[in-house]
Scaffold this motif. Structure first.
Motif, PDB file in Angstrom:
ATOM      1  N   PRO A  91       0.809  -1.214   0.000  1.00 36.51           N
ATOM      2  CA  PRO A  91       0.000   0.000   0.000  1.00 36.51           C
ATOM      3  C   PRO A  91       0.850   1.275   0.000  1.00 36.51           C
ATOM      4  N   ALA A  92       1.982   1.254   0.680  1.00 38.45           N
ATOM      5  CA  ALA A  92       2.863   2.430   0.707  1.00 38.45           C
ATOM      6  C   ALA A  92       3.407   2.734  -0.688  1.00 38.45           C
ATOM      7  N   ALA A  93       3.740   1.700  -1.448  1.00 36.87           N
ATOM      8  CA  ALA A  93       4.244   1.912  -2.804  1.00 36.87           C
ATOM      9  C   ALA A  93       3.146   2.445  -3.718  1.00 36.87           C
ATOM     10  N   VAL A  94       1.930   1.939  -3.557  1.00 35.35           N
ATOM     11  CA  VAL A  94       0.810   2.422  -4.375  1.00 35.35           C
ATOM     12  C   VAL A  94       0.521   3.879  -4.028  1.00 35.35           C
ATOM     13  N   ARG A  95       0.517   4.209  -2.712  1.00 32.28           N
ATOM     14  CA  ARG A  95       0.283   5.593  -2.293  1.00 32.28           C
ATOM     15  C   ARG A  95       1.363   6.509  -2.853  1.00 32.28           C
ATOM     16  N   ALA A  96       2.616   6.067  -2.787  1.00 32.35           N
ATOM     17  CA  ALA A  96       3.723   6.883  -3.311  1.00 32.35           C
ATOM     18  C   ALA A  96       3.555   7.126  -4.806  1.00 32.35           C
ATOM     19  N   TRP A  97       3.120   6.119  -5.546  1.00 32.19           N
ATOM     20  CA  TRP A  97       2.908   6.282  -6.983  1.00 32.19           C
ATOM     21  C   TRP A  97       1.785   7.281  -7.250  1.00 32.19           C
ATOM     22  N   LEU A  98       0.693   7.170  -6.480  1.00 30.83           N
ATOM     23  CA  LEU A  98      -0.427   8.089  -6.677  1.00 30.83           C
ATOM     24  C   LEU A  98      -0.053   9.518  -6.269  1.00 30.83           C
ATOM     25  N   VAL A  99       0.719   9.667  -5.198  1.00 32.62           N
ATOM     26  CA  VAL A  99       1.172  11.005  -4.781  1.00 32.62           C
ATOM     27  C   VAL A  99       2.086  11.597  -5.840  1.00 32.62           C
ATOM     28  N   GLN A 100       2.953  10.777  -6.408  1.00 37.09           N
ATOM     29  CA  GLN A 100       3.832  11.264  -7.472  1.00 37.09           C
ATOM     30  C   GLN A 100       3.025  11.702  -8.692  1.00 37.09           C
ATOM     31  N   ARG A 101       1.973  10.977  -8.978  1.00 35.41           N
ATOM     32  CA  ARG A 101       1.159  11.282 -10.166  1.00 35.41           C
ATOM     33  C   ARG A 101       0.219  12.459  -9.947  1.00 35.41           C
ATOM     34  N   TYR A 102      -0.455  12.522  -8.778  1.00 29.27           N
ATOM     35  CA  TYR A 102      -1.487  13.521  -8.536  1.00 29.27           C
ATOM     36  C   TYR A 102      -1.096  14.601  -7.526  1.00 29.27           C
ATOM     37  N   GLY A 103       0.009  14.437  -6.828  1.00 32.92           N
ATOM     38  CA  GLY A 103       0.418  15.407  -5.822  1.00 32.92           C
ATOM     39  C   GLY A 103       0.054  14.939  -4.428  1.00 32.92           C
ATOM     40  N   SER A 104       0.659  15.544  -3.427  1.00 34.88           N
ATOM     41  CA  SER A 104       0.461  15.103  -2.043  1.00 34.88           C
ATOM     42  C   SER A 104      -0.941  15.390  -1.527  1.00 34.88           C
ATOM     43  N   TRP A 105      -1.687  16.235  -2.224  1.00 38.44           N
ATOM     44  CA  TRP A 105      -3.041  16.561  -1.786  1.00 38.44           C
ATOM     45  C   TRP A 105      -3.956  15.348  -1.830  1.00 38.44           C
ATOM     46  N   ILE A 106      -3.635  14.374  -2.647  1.00 34.53           N
ATOM     47  CA  ILE A 106      -4.502  13.197  -2.801  1.00 34.53           C
ATOM     48  C   ILE A 106      -4.568  12.356  -1.526  1.00 34.53           C
ATOM     49  N   SER A 107      -3.548  12.429  -0.697  1.00 39.83           N
ATOM     50  CA  SER A 107      -3.486  11.601   0.502  1.00 39.83           C
ATOM     51  C   SER A 107      -4.029  12.366   1.707  1.00 39.83           C
ATOM     52  N   TYR A 108      -4.874  11.691   2.491  1.00 43.66           N
ATOM     53  CA  TYR A 108      -5.366  12.300   3.731  1.00 43.66           C
ATOM     54  C   TYR A 108      -4.293  12.320   4.807  1.00 43.66           C
ATOM     55  N   LYS A 109      -3.248  11.513   4.656  1.00 43.61           N
ATOM     56  CA  LYS A 109      -2.155  11.497   5.634  1.00 43.61           C
ATOM     57  C   LYS A 109      -1.177  12.609   5.285  1.00 43.61           C
ATOM     58  N   PRO A 110      -0.949  13.547   6.202  1.00 45.50           N
ATOM     59  CA  PRO A 110       0.011  14.610   5.908  1.00 45.50           C
ATOM     60  C   PRO A 110       1.427  14.049   5.786  1.00 45.50           C
ATOM     61  N   THR A 111       2.209  14.656   4.939  1.00 47.69           N
ATOM     62  CA  THR A 111       3.580  14.209   4.727  1.00 47.69           C
ATOM     63  C   THR A 111       4.529  15.005   5.617  1.00 47.69           C
ATOM     64  N   ASP A 112       5.802  14.671   5.569  1.00 44.01           N
ATOM     65  CA  ASP A 112       6.788  15.396   6.354  1.00 44.01           C
ATOM     66  C   ASP A 112       7.609  16.353   5.489  1.00 44.01           C
ATOM     67  N   GLU A 113       7.118  16.667   4.312  1.00 49.23           N
ATOM     68  CA  GLU A 113       7.836  17.615   3.460  1.00 49.23           C
ATOM     69  C   GLU A 113       7.638  19.042   3.979  1.00 49.23           C
ATOM     70  N   PRO A 114       8.533  19.961   3.664  1.00 47.71           N
ATOM     71  CA  PRO A 114       8.468  21.320   4.218  1.00 47.71           C
ATOM     72  C   PRO A 114       7.138  22.045   3.981  1.00 47.71           C
ATOM     73  N   ALA A 115       6.460  21.758   2.896  1.00 47.17           N
ATOM     74  CA  ALA A 115       5.181  22.424   2.630  1.00 47.17           C
ATOM     75  C   ALA A 115       4.126  22.051   3.671  1.00 47.17           C
ATOM     76  N   ALA A 116       4.272  20.906   4.325  1.00 48.74           N
ATOM     77  CA  ALA A 116       3.298  20.452   5.314  1.00 48.74           C
ATOM     78  C   ALA A 116       3.673  20.828   6.740  1.00 48.74           C
ATOM     79  N   TRP A 117       4.827  21.437   6.945  1.00 48.84           N
ATOM     80  CA  TRP A 117       5.245  21.789   8.300  1.00 48.84           C
ATOM     81  C   TRP A 117       4.228  22.649   9.045  1.00 48.84           C
ATOM     82  N   PRO A 118       3.573  23.621   8.405  1.00 50.07           N
ATOM     83  CA  PRO A 118       2.557  24.382   9.148  1.00 50.07           C
ATOM     84  C   PRO A 118       1.439  23.507   9.706  1.00 50.07           C
ATOM     85  N   LEU A 119       1.095  22.437   9.012  1.00 50.65           N
ATOM     86  CA  LEU A 119       0.069  21.528   9.532  1.00 50.65           C
ATOM     87  C   LEU A 119       0.512  20.859  10.823  1.00 50.65           C
ATOM     88  N   TRP A 120       1.796  20.571  10.920  1.00 54.30           N
ATOM     89  CA  TRP A 120       2.320  19.924  12.117  1.00 54.30           C
ATOM     90  C   TRP A 120       2.572  20.935  13.241  1.00 54.30           C
TER      91      TRP A 120
END
Length: 131
Positions: A78-107
């Motif tokens: 599932p992690a590989a499928v999620r990574a493929w979908l995030v790469q294709r559609y962007g991190s917005w597609i996932s309800y789980k926030p990522t640890d990339e700098p753009a998501a730091w305000p969420l944390w």
């Protein structure tokens, strides 16, 4: 005539194609289906934007459910499928926030709000104690 021309495009916008094969079917292997369903609950529908692809009736969500089930059935995690979908559609597609700098305000926002609240409460207690 102009009214008919204005109404006609939306009427033909819906697809006449049948849904993808695994869009509304379950995988024969219960463990794989459980993995697929868990992942589908964590992916946002790009059309509905407020529903997961598991809950959405949009045609694109059905196509995405098909992709998830096919990849899980092929042995991908599932992690590989999620990574493929995030790469294709962007991190917005996932309800789980990522640890990339753009998501730091969420944390950091909840921590900042708690700190501000603690400062305000402390000031209020001090002003009451002084009066």
């Amino acid at each position: 005539m102009a009214l008919i021309l204005a109404i006609a495009p939306p009427a033909f916008a819906d697809s006449n194609l049948p849904p993808a094969y695994w869009a509304n079917r379950q995988l024969p292997d219960a463990r794989q289906e459980a993995k697929a369903e868990g992942l589908m609950e964590e992916l946002r529908c790009l059309v509905c934007q407020g529903q997961s692809i598991a809950d959405s009736d949009a045609e694109l969500a059905g196509d995405m459910r098909d992709v998830v089930r096919r990849r899980i059935a092929a042995g991908e995690s599932p992690a590989a499928v999620r990574a493929w979908l995030v790469q294709r559609y962007g991190s917005w597609i996932s309800y789980k926030p990522t640890d990339e700098p753009a998501a730091w305000p969420l944390w950091l926002a909840p921590l900042a709000l708690l700190a501000i609240g603690a400062v305000l409460i402390r000031r209020r207690i001090r002003t009451r104690a002084q009066s």
